[in-house]
Design a protein around this motif. Structure first.
Motif, PDB file in Angstrom:
ATOM      1  N   GLU A  74      47.290  59.808  67.662  1.00  0.00           N
ATOM      2  CA  GLU A  74      47.990  59.537  68.915  1.00  0.00           C
ATOM      3  C   GLU A  74      47.715  58.088  69.329  1.00  0.00           C
ATOM      4  O   GLU A  74      46.944  57.838  70.258  1.00  0.00           O
ATOM      5  CB  GLU A  74      47.536  60.498  70.006  1.00  0.00           C
ATOM      6  CG  GLU A  74      47.846  61.949  69.688  1.00  0.00           C
ATOM      7  CD  GLU A  74      47.295  62.922  70.714  1.00  0.00           C
ATOM      8  OE1 GLU A  74      46.785  62.475  71.760  1.00  0.00           O
ATOM      9  OE2 GLU A  74      47.389  64.133  70.452  1.00  0.00           O
ATOM     10  N   PRO A  75      48.343  57.127  68.629  1.00  0.00           N
ATOM     11  CA  PRO A  75      48.053  55.726  68.939  1.00  0.00           C
ATOM     12  C   PRO A  75      48.505  55.350  70.343  1.00  0.00           C
ATOM     13  O   PRO A  75      49.403  55.977  70.911  1.00  0.00           O
ATOM     14  CB  PRO A  75      48.847  54.951  67.893  1.00  0.00           C
ATOM     15  CG  PRO A  75      49.891  55.879  67.413  1.00  0.00           C
ATOM     16  CD  PRO A  75      49.364  57.267  67.596  1.00  0.00           C
ATOM     17  N   THR A  84      52.456  55.484  64.211  1.00  0.00           N
ATOM     18  CA  THR A  84      52.347  56.944  64.296  1.00  0.00           C
ATOM     19  C   THR A  84      52.799  57.527  62.966  1.00  0.00           C
ATOM     20  O   THR A  84      53.834  57.126  62.422  1.00  0.00           O
ATOM     21  CB  THR A  84      53.233  57.486  65.437  1.00  0.00           C
ATOM     22  OG1 THR A  84      52.834  56.874  66.664  1.00  0.00           O
ATOM     23  CG2 THR A  84      53.105  59.002  65.563  1.00  0.00           C
ATOM     24  N   ASN A  85      52.003  58.452  62.431  1.00  0.00           N
ATOM     25  CA  ASN A  85      52.296  59.101  61.139  1.00  0.00           C
ATOM     26  C   ASN A  85      52.228  58.137  59.953  1.00  0.00           C
ATOM     27  O   ASN A  85      52.929  58.316  58.955  1.00  0.00           O
ATOM     28  CB  ASN A  85      53.649  59.822  61.166  1.00  0.00           C
ATOM     29  CG  ASN A  85      53.658  60.965  62.151  1.00  0.00           C
ATOM     30  OD1 ASN A  85      52.694  61.725  62.238  1.00  0.00           O
ATOM     31  ND2 ASN A  85      54.726  61.079  62.915  1.00  0.00           N
ATOM     32  N   TYR A  86      51.376  57.122  60.064  1.00  0.00           N
ATOM     33  CA  TYR A  86      51.119  56.186  58.969  1.00  0.00           C
ATOM     34  C   TYR A  86      49.637  56.213  58.625  1.00  0.00           C
ATOM     35  O   TYR A  86      48.807  56.462  59.490  1.00  0.00           O
ATOM     36  CB  TYR A  86      51.525  54.756  59.355  1.00  0.00           C
ATOM     37  CG  TYR A  86      53.004  54.488  59.224  1.00  0.00           C
ATOM     38  CD1 TYR A  86      53.498  53.661  58.212  1.00  0.00           C
ATOM     39  CD2 TYR A  86      53.918  55.055  60.102  1.00  0.00           C
ATOM     40  CE1 TYR A  86      54.854  53.414  58.084  1.00  0.00           C
ATOM     41  CE2 TYR A  86      55.282  54.819  59.983  1.00  0.00           C
ATOM     42  CZ  TYR A  86      55.740  53.996  58.974  1.00  0.00           C
ATOM     43  OH  TYR A  86      57.083  53.760  58.837  1.00  0.00           O
ATOM     44  N   VAL A  87      49.320  55.932  57.365  1.00  0.00           N
ATOM     45  CA  VAL A  87      47.947  55.984  56.857  1.00  0.00           C
ATOM     46  C   VAL A  87      47.613  54.654  56.190  1.00  0.00           C
ATOM     47  O   VAL A  87      48.429  54.108  55.442  1.00  0.00           O
ATOM     48  CB  VAL A  87      47.785  57.129  55.821  1.00  0.00           C
ATOM     49  CG1 VAL A  87      46.369  57.183  55.270  1.00  0.00           C
ATOM     50  CG2 VAL A  87      48.182  58.470  56.432  1.00  0.00           C
ATOM     51  N   ALA A  88      46.403  54.150  56.443  1.00  0.00           N
ATOM     52  CA  ALA A  88      45.934  52.908  55.823  1.00  0.00           C
ATOM     53  C   ALA A  88      44.681  53.203  54.980  1.00  0.00           C
ATOM     54  O   ALA A  88      44.042  54.242  55.149  1.00  0.00           O
ATOM     55  CB  ALA A  88      45.627  51.863  56.889  1.00  0.00           C
ATOM     56  N   ALA A 134      41.016  56.473  65.944  1.00  0.00           N
ATOM     57  CA  ALA A 134      41.375  56.676  64.539  1.00  0.00           C
ATOM     58  C   ALA A 134      40.640  57.886  63.974  1.00  0.00           C
ATOM     59  O   ALA A 134      39.500  58.168  64.343  1.00  0.00           O
ATOM     60  CB  ALA A 134      41.012  55.439  63.716  1.00  0.00           C
ATOM     61  N   SER A 135      41.307  58.582  63.072  1.00  0.00           N
ATOM     62  CA  SER A 135      40.709  59.673  62.306  1.00  0.00           C
ATOM     63  C   SER A 135      40.706  59.256  60.840  1.00  0.00           C
ATOM     64  O   SER A 135      41.493  58.398  60.422  1.00  0.00           O
ATOM     65  CB  SER A 135      41.528  60.948  62.479  1.00  0.00           C
ATOM     66  OG  SER A 135      41.495  61.395  63.814  1.00  0.00           O
ATOM     67  N   HIS A 173      35.452  59.435  63.520  1.00  0.00           N
ATOM     68  CA  HIS A 173      36.448  58.812  64.398  1.00  0.00           C
ATOM     69  C   HIS A 173      35.910  57.456  64.845  1.00  0.00           C
ATOM     70  O   HIS A 173      34.711  57.296  65.022  1.00  0.00           O
ATOM     71  CB  HIS A 173      36.716  59.665  65.639  1.00  0.00           C
ATOM     72  CG  HIS A 173      37.236  61.020  65.310  1.00  0.00           C
ATOM     73  ND1 HIS A 173      38.543  61.258  64.940  1.00  0.00           N
ATOM     74  CD2 HIS A 173      36.616  62.214  65.274  1.00  0.00           C
ATOM     75  CE1 HIS A 173      38.701  62.537  64.697  1.00  0.00           C
ATOM     76  NE2 HIS A 173      37.553  63.141  64.883  1.00  0.00           N
ATOM     77  N   THR A 174      36.793  56.502  64.979  1.00  0.00           N
ATOM     78  CA  THR A 174      36.449  55.209  65.563  1.00  0.00           C
ATOM     79  C   THR A 174      37.511  54.896  66.607  1.00  0.00           C
ATOM     80  O   THR A 174      38.561  55.531  66.639  1.00  0.00           O
ATOM     81  CB  THR A 174      36.410  54.082  64.499  1.00  0.00           C
ATOM     82  OG1 THR A 174      37.676  54.010  63.851  1.00  0.00           O
ATOM     83  CG2 THR A 174      35.305  54.314  63.473  1.00  0.00           C
ATOM     84  N   THR A 175      37.220  53.900  67.420  1.00  0.00           N
ATOM     85  CA  THR A 175      38.174  53.538  68.461  1.00  0.00           C
ATOM     86  C   THR A 175      38.498  52.058  68.387  1.00  0.00           C
ATOM     87  O   THR A 175      37.605  51.222  68.296  1.00  0.00           O
ATOM     88  CB  THR A 175      37.609  53.862  69.862  1.00  0.00           C
ATOM     89  OG1 THR A 175      37.298  55.256  69.900  1.00  0.00           O
ATOM     90  CG2 THR A 175      38.615  53.556  70.952  1.00  0.00           C
ATOM     91  N   CYS A 176      39.771  51.761  68.400  1.00  0.00           N
ATOM     92  CA  CYS A 176      40.262  50.390  68.471  1.00  0.00           C
ATOM     93  C   CYS A 176      40.760  50.166  69.892  1.00  0.00           C
ATOM     94  O   CYS A 176      41.474  51.013  70.429  1.00  0.00           O
ATOM     95  CB  CYS A 176      41.409  50.203  67.475  1.00  0.00           C
ATOM     96  SG  CYS A 176      42.264  48.623  67.654  1.00  0.00           S
ATOM     97  N   PRO A 177      40.404  49.027  70.509  1.00  0.00           N
ATOM     98  CA  PRO A 177      40.811  48.799  71.897  1.00  0.00           C
ATOM     99  C   PRO A 177      42.315  48.850  72.128  1.00  0.00           C
ATOM    100  O   PRO A 177      42.756  49.302  73.170  1.00  0.00           O
ATOM    101  CB  PRO A 177      40.276  47.397  72.207  1.00  0.00           C
ATOM    102  CG  PRO A 177      39.280  47.087  71.158  1.00  0.00           C
ATOM    103  CD  PRO A 177      39.605  47.944  69.970  1.00  0.00           C
ATOM    104  N   TRP A 178      43.112  48.437  71.140  1.00  0.00           N
ATOM    105  CA  TRP A 178      44.557  48.418  71.382  1.00  0.00           C
ATOM    106  C   TRP A 178      45.342  49.467  70.602  1.00  0.00           C
ATOM    107  O   TRP A 178      46.476  49.783  70.941  1.00  0.00           O
ATOM    108  CB  TRP A 178      45.139  47.027  71.163  1.00  0.00           C
ATOM    109  CG  TRP A 178      45.194  46.563  69.744  1.00  0.00           C
ATOM    110  CD1 TRP A 178      44.214  45.930  69.028  1.00  0.00           C
ATOM    111  CD2 TRP A 178      46.315  46.684  68.857  1.00  0.00           C
ATOM    112  NE1 TRP A 178      44.654  45.659  67.758  1.00  0.00           N
ATOM    113  CE2 TRP A 178      45.947  46.101  67.634  1.00  0.00           C
ATOM    114  CE3 TRP A 178      47.595  47.213  68.990  1.00  0.00           C
ATOM    115  CZ2 TRP A 178      46.794  46.042  66.543  1.00  0.00           C
ATOM    116  CZ3 TRP A 178      48.451  47.156  67.896  1.00  0.00           C
ATOM    117  CH2 TRP A 178      48.046  46.572  66.688  1.00  0.00           C
TER     118      TRP A 178
END
Length: 93
Positions: free
Chosen positions: A71-72, A80-84, A50-51, A41-46
Protein backbone atom coordinates in the motif's frame (compact mmCIF):
# COMPACT_ATOMS: atom_id res chain seq x y z
CA UNK A 1 14.39 -6.24 -18.56
CA UNK A 2 15.23 -9.43 -16.69
CA UNK A 3 15.92 -10.17 -13.03
CA UNK A 4 18.24 -13.19 -12.78
CA UNK A 5 19.48 -15.07 -9.71
CA UNK A 6 21.09 -18.49 -9.39
CA UNK A 7 20.95 -18.87 -13.19
CA UNK A 8 17.17 -18.51 -13.28
CA UNK A 9 15.06 -15.69 -14.69
CA UNK A 10 12.96 -14.52 -11.74
CA UNK A 11 11.15 -11.75 -13.64
CA UNK A 12 10.99 -10.46 -17.19
CA UNK A 13 9.16 -7.40 -18.49
CA UNK A 14 9.31 -4.53 -20.96
CA UNK A 15 7.31 -2.41 -18.52
CA UNK A 16 9.56 -1.89 -15.51
CA UNK A 17 9.43 1.35 -13.57
CA UNK A 18 12.76 2.80 -12.41
CA UNK A 19 12.67 4.40 -8.96
CA UNK A 20 15.90 5.39 -7.19
CA UNK A 21 17.94 3.30 -9.68
CA UNK A 22 15.87 0.15 -8.98
CA UNK A 23 13.81 -1.57 -11.67
CA UNK A 24 10.36 -2.43 -10.35
CA UNK A 25 8.78 -5.33 -12.26
CA UNK A 26 5.02 -5.76 -12.65
CA UNK A 27 3.91 -8.48 -10.22
CA UNK A 28 2.44 -10.55 -13.07
CA UNK A 29 5.90 -10.69 -14.72
CA UNK A 30 7.49 -12.26 -11.61
CA UNK A 31 7.70 -16.04 -11.32
CA UNK A 32 6.00 -16.40 -7.95
CA UNK A 33 7.15 -19.98 -7.51
CA UNK A 34 10.55 -18.49 -6.57
CA UNK A 35 9.13 -16.13 -3.91
CA UNK A 36 8.58 -16.81 -0.21
CA UNK A 37 6.91 -14.09 1.85
CA UNK A 38 8.92 -12.97 4.88
CA UNK A 39 8.04 -11.09 8.06
CA UNK A 40 10.53 -8.31 7.28
CA UNK A 41 9.28 -4.76 6.74
CA UNK A 42 11.04 -1.44 6.26
CA UNK A 43 9.69 2.05 5.86
CA UNK A 44 10.56 4.63 3.25
CA UNK A 45 9.56 8.22 4.09
CA UNK A 46 7.95 8.82 0.70
CA UNK A 47 7.04 5.32 -0.56
CA UNK A 48 5.66 3.83 2.66
CA UNK A 49 5.98 0.38 4.24
CA UNK A 50 7.82 -2.26 2.21
CA UNK A 51 7.36 -6.02 2.50
CA UNK A 52 9.96 -8.59 1.43
CA UNK A 53 10.32 -11.94 -0.28
CA UNK A 54 13.11 -14.49 0.03
CA UNK A 55 14.11 -16.00 -3.31
CA UNK A 56 14.28 -19.80 -3.40
CA UNK A 57 15.82 -21.26 -6.56
CA UNK A 58 17.07 -24.84 -6.91
CA UNK A 59 17.39 -25.29 -3.14
CA UNK A 60 19.30 -22.04 -2.58
CA UNK A 61 17.86 -19.08 -0.65
CA UNK A 62 18.52 -15.36 -1.00
CA UNK A 63 16.98 -13.80 2.11
CA UNK A 64 14.81 -10.72 1.60
CA UNK A 65 16.16 -10.20 -1.93
CA UNK A 66 12.89 -8.83 -3.33
CA UNK A 67 10.61 -6.13 -2.01
CA UNK A 68 7.34 -4.45 -2.78
CA UNK A 69 4.98 -1.86 -1.35
CA UNK A 70 1.55 -3.41 -0.67
CA UNK A 71 0.00 0.00 0.00
CA UNK A 72 2.44 2.68 -1.18
CA UNK A 73 1.97 6.31 -0.28
CA UNK A 74 0.38 8.53 -2.91
CA UNK A 75 3.77 9.75 -4.19
CA UNK A 76 4.66 6.14 -5.10
CA UNK A 77 1.25 4.92 -6.25
CA UNK A 78 2.75 4.03 -9.65
CA UNK A 79 4.65 1.08 -8.10
CA UNK A 80 1.56 -0.60 -6.65
CA UNK A 81 1.77 -4.30 -7.59
CA UNK A 82 5.43 -3.99 -8.63
CA UNK A 83 8.42 -5.90 -7.22
CA UNK A 84 12.09 -4.85 -7.06
CA UNK A 85 15.25 -6.90 -6.41
CA UNK A 86 18.69 -6.56 -4.82
CA UNK A 87 21.24 -8.75 -2.95
CA UNK A 88 22.97 -10.15 -5.99
CA UNK A 89 19.97 -10.34 -8.31
CA UNK A 90 21.27 -9.26 -11.70
CA UNK A 91 19.08 -6.83 -13.63
CA UNK A 92 19.81 -6.92 -17.34
CA UNK A 93 18.23 -6.11 -20.69
Amino acid sequence: MKAIWNNQVIAESNDTIVVENNHYFPKESVKTEYLQETDIHTTCPWKGKASYYTLVVDGKENQDAAWYYPEPKEAAANITNYVAFWKGVKITE
